[in-house]
Design an enzyme around this catalytic site. Sequence first.
Site, short mmCIF file in Angstrom:
data_model
loop_
_atom_site.label_atom_id
_atom_site.label_comp_id
_atom_site.label_asym_id
_atom_site.label_seq_id
_atom_site.Cartn_x
_atom_site.Cartn_y
_atom_site.Cartn_z
N ASP A 115 -8.33 -8.60 1.63
CA ASP A 115 -7.17 -7.71 1.70
C ASP A 115 -6.53 -7.86 3.08
OD1 ASP A 115 -5.35 -5.45 1.32
OD2 ASP A 115 -6.72 -4.76 -0.23
N HIS B 37 -4.38 -10.65 3.07
CA HIS B 37 -3.01 -10.23 2.77
C HIS B 37 -2.16 -10.08 4.02
CE1 HIS B 37 -4.36 -8.31 -1.34
NE2 HIS B 37 -4.64 -9.60 -1.24
#
Length: 446
Positions: A247, A270
């Site tokens: 993430d 991310h």
Amino acid sequence: MKQNMMKQLCVFLCHLLVFFCLFTIIPSAYGRKLHRSCKKHHHTYGVSCNSTNNFNILCFGAKANGVSDDSKKLVAAWNAACKVDGGILQIPSNHRFLIKPVTLQGPCMSHVVIQIDGTLLAPSKVGSWSKSNLYQWINIKWVQNITIQGSGTIDGQGCNWWAPMGSKHTFDIKPTALRFYASEDVLVRDIMIKNSPQVHLKFDNSRGVKVNNVSILAPGNSPNTDGIHLQNTRDVEIMHSNIGTGDDCLSIQTGCCNVHIHHINCGPGHGISIGGLGKDKSVACVSDILVENSNIENTLYGARIKTWQGGIGLVKNITFSNIQVTNVNSPIVINQYYCDKSLCKNETGSVAIKEVKFDKITGSYSTQPIYLACSDDIPCTEIDLSGIQLKPSRRPLEGSHVQQALCYNSYGSSNDQLVPSSMNYCLKKGGDGAINQISRLSNADC
């Protein structure tokens, strides 16, 4: 005469016998006692347990085999270190300590150090976690002036928590590996944190935070395993660290200000994100964030701001500068329609976003160089694009294809000749009085 001589001889022999006992039998018995003492000392692996401020977890009875529960021993060593001036809790190298969820609580007498040179292991089986302790694994709260350092590892052993979304083994709540709550003057350096069930390193309601030279690692497909998560935390510096997870490498949430992030290697993951902010119509305020001199590689996003529809508040004075991106899906993103589901309800209003600068973002992208999707009700204002040089990647991510730059309802200016050239005409110029009025109203909420 003979009787006197015999009597003197007997006395001499008696003295000789006593002398022999003193120098042979008694030392031998003492030696056996000393040997037993050495064996006991050897059980603590040669560690001295007589220090007034160094508290080795082995001296508190830790088994250090990676199987036996050493949680209470860790808490006992912490309590001892917390109560003295300059206390040091030592986690020695070449040992593995199984630790169940613990809280290390202050306030402490003075500066305290947790020296991690060995390995701390979380329980690997989900069923062994108590339902009341699912939010964090190692929780440090109400501590001022603390350092966590060393060559060791904090291993969350999180793979059993990472079931695919929608499967019967999906968990709504998963633990954060290392969390600081309501703490000040915190330094975390040199250690490795890996495979957390969820977030790796979190700071809540804290102030005066520095993170230096840490490594945070998890597989790129591990869900919600943010590297460093900041919330209601100010006066932060994060630097010279390597972060690759499933993430956000760094996630900056509501209540954060005066944050400086630099010399970070991010990927997979991310990217470096502010938000998501304003979920469930909540108030979100973030300001004075500088991210610079960093590398982002093989991630979904690069420099990103994301807010939920319907939120309230303001994001302002944000700078992303001198960032090298390599094979990043979308290097520059502002998304005021953020949704982590397949479908989210449309809402009016949004967290306002203004005074955002993207400067010297260079490298390669696999799908879209810039994606600015701002609210119909509250547009993004004072967006500044300069020195951006982005080219399509030679190694696009699977299933991706190159798209044009998008700037929807975004006001600001671009400087220099941007690449791709479509970014030169992406932003709207200026902004009318209504936009400025909206910004003032949002500023009042913060």
